[in-house]
Write a protein that holds these residues in place. Structure first.
Motif, PDB file in Angstrom:
ATOM      1  N   ALA A  10      86.072  80.474  15.016  1.00 50.78           N
ATOM      2  CA  ALA A  10      86.263  81.857  14.542  1.00 50.78           C
ATOM      3  C   ALA A  10      85.160  82.752  15.083  1.00 50.78           C
ATOM      4  O   ALA A  10      85.420  83.893  15.492  1.00 50.78           O
ATOM      5  CB  ALA A  10      86.279  81.883  13.009  1.00 50.78           C
ATOM      6  N   TRP A  11      83.962  82.229  15.114  1.00 48.92           N
ATOM      7  CA  TRP A  11      82.844  83.000  15.662  1.00 48.92           C
ATOM      8  C   TRP A  11      83.043  83.200  17.165  1.00 48.92           C
ATOM      9  O   TRP A  11      82.858  84.297  17.687  1.00 48.92           O
ATOM     10  CB  TRP A  11      81.531  82.270  15.368  1.00 48.92           C
ATOM     11  N   TYR A  12      83.434  82.122  17.876  1.00 50.57           N
ATOM     12  CA  TYR A  12      83.657  82.186  19.327  1.00 50.57           C
ATOM     13  C   TYR A  12      84.771  83.180  19.683  1.00 50.57           C
ATOM     14  O   TYR A  12      84.659  83.921  20.656  1.00 50.57           O
ATOM     15  CB  TYR A  12      83.988  80.795  19.861  1.00 50.57           C
ATOM     16  N   LEU A  13      85.822  83.183  18.892  1.00 47.85           N
ATOM     17  CA  LEU A  13      86.960  84.074  19.150  1.00 47.85           C
ATOM     18  C   LEU A  13      86.736  85.481  18.603  1.00 47.85           C
ATOM     19  O   LEU A  13      87.625  86.327  18.706  1.00 47.85           O
ATOM     20  CB  LEU A  13      88.240  83.480  18.554  1.00 47.85           C
ATOM     21  N   ARG A  14      85.597  85.695  17.988  1.00 51.53           N
ATOM     22  CA  ARG A  14      85.227  86.994  17.411  1.00 51.53           C
ATOM     23  C   ARG A  14      86.280  87.497  16.420  1.00 51.53           C
ATOM     24  O   ARG A  14      86.724  88.652  16.483  1.00 51.53           O
ATOM     25  CB  ARG A  14      84.968  88.019  18.497  1.00 51.53           C
ATOM     26  N   LEU A  15      86.651  86.604  15.521  1.00 49.14           N
ATOM     27  CA  LEU A  15      87.590  86.972  14.465  1.00 49.14           C
ATOM     28  C   LEU A  15      86.885  87.895  13.475  1.00 49.14           C
ATOM     29  O   LEU A  15      85.652  87.945  13.432  1.00 49.14           O
ATOM     30  CB  LEU A  15      88.122  85.726  13.770  1.00 49.14           C
ATOM     31  N   PRO A  16      87.637  88.613  12.657  1.00 53.16           N
ATOM     32  CA  PRO A  16      87.009  89.532  11.694  1.00 53.16           C
ATOM     33  C   PRO A  16      85.987  88.818  10.800  1.00 53.16           C
ATOM     34  O   PRO A  16      86.156  87.660  10.420  1.00 53.16           O
ATOM     35  CB  PRO A  16      88.193  90.038  10.864  1.00 53.16           C
ATOM     36  N   THR A  17      84.950  89.555  10.484  1.00 53.79           N
ATOM     37  CA  THR A  17      83.861  89.017   9.669  1.00 53.79           C
ATOM     38  C   THR A  17      84.367  88.521   8.316  1.00 53.79           C
ATOM     39  O   THR A  17      83.888  87.513   7.806  1.00 53.79           O
ATOM     40  CB  THR A  17      82.779  90.093   9.463  1.00 53.79           C
ATOM     41  N   ALA A  18      85.325  89.196   7.747  1.00 53.26           N
ATOM     42  CA  ALA A  18      85.866  88.803   6.437  1.00 53.26           C
ATOM     43  C   ALA A  18      86.430  87.384   6.486  1.00 53.26           C
ATOM     44  O   ALA A  18      86.231  86.596   5.551  1.00 53.26           O
ATOM     45  CB  ALA A  18      86.935  89.784   5.984  1.00 53.26           C
ATOM     46  N   LYS A  19      87.117  87.026   7.570  1.00 51.44           N
ATOM     47  CA  LYS A  19      87.663  85.668   7.704  1.00 51.44           C
ATOM     48  C   LYS A  19      86.545  84.641   7.750  1.00 51.44           C
ATOM     49  O   LYS A  19      86.637  83.571   7.146  1.00 51.44           O
ATOM     50  CB  LYS A  19      88.526  85.539   8.955  1.00 51.44           C
ATOM     51  N   MET A  20      85.476  84.974   8.477  1.00 47.37           N
ATOM     52  CA  MET A  20      84.357  84.031   8.586  1.00 47.37           C
ATOM     53  C   MET A  20      83.614  83.892   7.257  1.00 47.37           C
ATOM     54  O   MET A  20      83.173  82.806   6.905  1.00 47.37           O
ATOM     55  CB  MET A  20      83.420  84.449   9.711  1.00 47.37           C
ATOM     56  N   VAL A  21      83.502  84.978   6.518  1.00 42.39           N
ATOM     57  CA  VAL A  21      82.846  84.924   5.205  1.00 42.39           C
ATOM     58  C   VAL A  21      83.664  84.061   4.242  1.00 42.39           C
ATOM     59  O   VAL A  21      83.118  83.237   3.509  1.00 42.39           O
ATOM     60  CB  VAL A  21      82.622  86.350   4.643  1.00 42.39           C
ATOM     61  N   ILE A  22      84.978  84.239   4.264  1.00 42.62           N
ATOM     62  CA  ILE A  22      85.852  83.434   3.396  1.00 42.62           C
ATOM     63  C   ILE A  22      85.756  81.956   3.766  1.00 42.62           C
ATOM     64  O   ILE A  22      85.651  81.083   2.890  1.00 42.62           O
ATOM     65  CB  ILE A  22      87.309  83.937   3.471  1.00 42.62           C
ATOM     66  N   LEU A  23      85.742  81.661   5.056  1.00 38.20           N
ATOM     67  CA  LEU A  23      85.618  80.275   5.502  1.00 38.20           C
ATOM     68  C   LEU A  23      84.264  79.690   5.105  1.00 38.20           C
ATOM     69  O   LEU A  23      84.183  78.553   4.653  1.00 38.20           O
ATOM     70  CB  LEU A  23      85.820  80.183   7.017  1.00 38.20           C
ATOM     71  N   ALA A  24      83.214  80.470   5.255  1.00 37.42           N
ATOM     72  CA  ALA A  24      81.879  80.009   4.854  1.00 37.42           C
ATOM     73  C   ALA A  24      81.816  79.788   3.343  1.00 37.42           C
ATOM     74  O   ALA A  24      81.169  78.841   2.879  1.00 37.42           O
ATOM     75  CB  ALA A  24      80.821  81.018   5.296  1.00 37.42           C
ATOM     76  N   ALA A  25      82.505  80.641   2.586  1.00 35.47           N
ATOM     77  CA  ALA A  25      82.541  80.473   1.128  1.00 35.47           C
ATOM     78  C   ALA A  25      83.269  79.187   0.744  1.00 35.47           C
ATOM     79  O   ALA A  25      82.938  78.560  -0.267  1.00 35.47           O
ATOM     80  CB  ALA A  25      83.214  81.675   0.475  1.00 35.47           C
ATOM     81  N   PHE A  26      84.254  78.778   1.525  1.00 36.94           N
ATOM     82  CA  PHE A  26      84.934  77.504   1.304  1.00 36.94           C
ATOM     83  C   PHE A  26      84.060  76.340   1.756  1.00 36.94           C
ATOM     84  O   PHE A  26      84.033  75.282   1.123  1.00 36.94           O
ATOM     85  CB  PHE A  26      86.262  77.481   2.079  1.00 36.94           C
ATOM     86  N   LEU A  27      83.342  76.528   2.834  1.00 39.10           N
ATOM     87  CA  LEU A  27      82.543  75.464   3.436  1.00 39.10           C
ATOM     88  C   LEU A  27      81.355  75.062   2.558  1.00 39.10           C
ATOM     89  O   LEU A  27      81.038  73.871   2.459  1.00 39.10           O
ATOM     90  CB  LEU A  27      82.063  75.918   4.817  1.00 39.10           C
ATOM     91  N   LEU A  28      80.720  76.009   1.925  1.00 35.01           N
ATOM     92  CA  LEU A  28      79.540  75.705   1.105  1.00 35.01           C
ATOM     93  C   LEU A  28      79.847  74.710  -0.015  1.00 35.01           C
ATOM     94  O   LEU A  28      79.180  73.675  -0.116  1.00 35.01           O
ATOM     95  CB  LEU A  28      78.928  76.997   0.559  1.00 35.01           C
ATOM     96  N   PRO A  29      80.862  74.947  -0.875  1.00 39.31           N
ATOM     97  CA  PRO A  29      81.143  73.947  -1.913  1.00 39.31           C
ATOM     98  C   PRO A  29      81.627  72.616  -1.330  1.00 39.31           C
ATOM     99  O   PRO A  29      81.336  71.556  -1.884  1.00 39.31           O
ATOM    100  CB  PRO A  29      82.220  74.584  -2.787  1.00 39.31           C
ATOM    101  N   ALA A  30      82.345  72.659  -0.210  1.00 39.45           N
ATOM    102  CA  ALA A  30      82.800  71.414   0.413  1.00 39.45           C
ATOM    103  C   ALA A  30      81.601  70.572   0.855  1.00 39.45           C
ATOM    104  O   ALA A  30      81.588  69.351   0.677  1.00 39.45           O
ATOM    105  CB  ALA A  30      83.721  71.709   1.585  1.00 39.45           C
ATOM    106  N   CYS A  31      80.582  71.233   1.422  1.00 39.96           N
ATOM    107  CA  CYS A  31      79.359  70.525   1.834  1.00 39.96           C
ATOM    108  C   CYS A  31      78.620  69.939   0.631  1.00 39.96           C
ATOM    109  O   CYS A  31      78.130  68.806   0.685  1.00 39.96           O
ATOM    110  CB  CYS A  31      78.433  71.460   2.600  1.00 39.96           C
ATOM    111  N   ILE A  32      78.552  70.705  -0.434  1.00 47.55           N
ATOM    112  CA  ILE A  32      77.862  70.238  -1.642  1.00 47.55           C
ATOM    113  C   ILE A  32      78.594  69.039  -2.250  1.00 47.55           C
ATOM    114  O   ILE A  32      77.967  68.042  -2.619  1.00 47.55           O
ATOM    115  CB  ILE A  32      77.709  71.386  -2.669  1.00 47.55           C
ATOM    116  N   ILE A  33      79.917  69.117  -2.342  1.00 47.37           N
ATOM    117  CA  ILE A  33      80.706  68.013  -2.888  1.00 47.37           C
ATOM    118  C   ILE A  33      80.551  66.765  -2.018  1.00 47.37           C
ATOM    119  O   ILE A  33      80.389  65.655  -2.524  1.00 47.37           O
ATOM    120  CB  ILE A  33      82.186  68.404  -3.041  1.00 47.37           C
TER     121      ILE A  33
END
Length: 173
Positions: A30-53
């Motif tokens: 998403a970063w490489y393809l320069r997708l909208p920042t909102a998409k990357m923020v949502i993905l990062a918000a999903f990624l953080l709890p997944a990493c913690i779990i």
């Protein structure tokens, strides 16, 4: 009896680790393809709890000794001596089981997400005082429930993430 260790099932840890890895790949693409920042923020918000779990599940270990049980978790550890236990109960909700070990001042709750949960129950019954073990715990120790829905869900998440990555990157190759 020597100390026996029990860990979270590898059949769950492998797909969960893949979910975390594929989520990082998706975030990187998403970063490489320069997708909208909102998409990357949502993905990062999903990624953080997944990493913690994943980190919590990877570090979680039960050590069953002759006189105590110890549960090691991410950044913490709890020990209960068998002599201090006042109650050992089990609750079953569908295929999910929760073993509760209680003393005057503390308690532990152990789920059947651990490998060899039946062996854990049987070994506990051997070393615990008879007076603290509930009849339901004895009954379920003979035929402990096997839970598989979490494994299915994790593999489903792997498939969905792989599909999303494929769709997102198919024009690059």
């Amino acid at each position: 009896m020597e100390s026996i260790s029990f860990r979270i099932r590898k059949t769950f840890l492998i797909p969960l680790g893949l979910v975390v890895l594929l989520s990082f790949v998706l975030l990187g693409s998403a970063w490489y393809l320069r997708l909208p920042t909102a998409k990357m923020v949502i993905l990062a918000a999903f990624l953080l709890p997944a990493c913690i779990i994943f980190a919590e599940s990877l570090r979680r270990t039960i050590i069953l000794g002759q006189e105590s049980i110890q549960v090691k978790k991410l950044l913490r550890c709890k020990t209960l001596n068998f002599a201090e236990l006042t109650s050992v109960d089990i609750i079953q909700v569908r295929k999910r089981a929760f073993l509760s070990l209680s003393s005057e001042n503390d308690f532990l709750i152990i789920s059947n997400s651990y490998e060899n949960f039946g062996t854990l129950l049987q070994q506990l019954l051997k070393v615990l005082p008879e007076t603290v073990i509930s009849a339901e715990t004895r009954r379920l120790a003979e035929n402990p429930p096997q839970k598989g829905s979490d494994i299915f869900s994790a593999w489903l998440a792997v498939a969905v993430l792989a599909l999303i990555i494929y769709v997102q990157l198919r024009d690059l190759f």
